[in-house]
Design a protein around this motif. Structure first.
Motif, PDB file in Angstrom:
ATOM      1  N   ALA A   1      -4.643  -8.367   3.118  1.00  0.00           N
ATOM      2  CA  ALA A   1      -3.922  -9.125   2.473  1.00  0.00           C
ATOM      3  C   ALA A   1      -2.540  -9.164   2.805  1.00  0.00           C
ATOM      4  N   ALA A   2      -2.128  -8.043   2.706  1.00  0.00           N
ATOM      5  CA  ALA A   2      -0.265  -7.399   2.976  1.00  0.00           C
ATOM      6  C   ALA A   2      -0.086  -7.168   4.428  1.00  0.00           C
ATOM      7  N   GLY A   3      -1.020  -7.535   5.176  1.00  0.00           N
ATOM      8  CA  GLY A   3      -0.582  -7.473   6.542  1.00  0.00           C
ATOM      9  C   GLY A   3      -0.343  -6.203   6.826  1.00  0.00           C
ATOM     10  N   ASN A   4       0.056  -4.601   6.467  1.00  0.00           N
ATOM     11  CA  ASN A   4       0.551  -3.294   6.818  1.00  0.00           C
ATOM     12  C   ASN A   4      -0.347  -2.696   6.866  1.00  0.00           C
ATOM     13  N   ILE A   5      -0.373  -1.297   7.547  1.00  0.00           N
ATOM     14  CA  ILE A   5      -0.943  -0.861   8.823  1.00  0.00           C
ATOM     15  C   ILE A   5      -1.776   0.465   7.921  1.00  0.00           C
TER      16      ILE A   5
END
Length: 161
Positions: free
Chosen positions: A65-69
């Motif tokens: 959803a957010a694309g963060n690692i």
């Protein structure tokens, strides 16, 4: 002579061997990363996000959803690989993975070709390699199952759901 009895004691072959052997013990610890043991390596190239979920629900890769690692799985590392033939890529490394079924999720962020390579190495050094190539449209999702075993008699399998 400052230590008169030490020369006589060093003349004993057993004591000399013991003293010499102690000098050969390394004073620095061996790094865990230098051990080529059990691991899962996922290489994903294309316009999308890759995430792996272990049998306990912990995630590594990028959040869909957010694309963060995310690096929730113990001993996991996520790296941006730059490009392969001008296609951006990501790698998820998991060292000493638990045995069981892992779910690999891919989410296409744009149209194009998506390639994934999954390498697994078990405790005796057996390498299993799996490849998947798909044309995707923006928003497409793929889910794969990876059954991992550290037993040298078992093989890892990659199944498309």
């Amino acid at each position: 002579m400052i230590f008169p009895g030490i020369i006589d004691k060093l003349r004993s072959p057993l004591l000399w061997i013991l003293t010499f052997s102690l000098c050969l013990i390394p004073v620095h610890p061996v790094k865990a990363d230098s051990h080529p043991g059990n691991r899962i390596e996922i290489y994903a190239y294309g316009p999308g996000i890759v995430q792996i979920i272990d049998l306990y629900g912990r995630r590594s890769g990028r959040d869909l959803a957010a694309g963060n690692i995310l690096e929730e799985i113990p001993f996991s590392k996520v790296e941006k690989e730059g490009t392969k033939d001008r296609i951006p890529g990501w790698t998820v490394h998991i060292r000493d993975p638990a045995e069981g079924v892992y779910r690999i999720k891919l989410l296409a962020e744009g149209p194009g070709a998506f390639a994934i390579d999954v390498d697994t190495v078990d405790s005796v050094g057996n390498l299993n390699n799996h490849h998947l190539f798909r044309r995707v449209k923006t928003g497409d999702t793929l889910e794969l199952l990876l059954t991992y075993s550290s037993d040298g008699d078992a093989e890892s399998t990659l199944l498309e759901e």
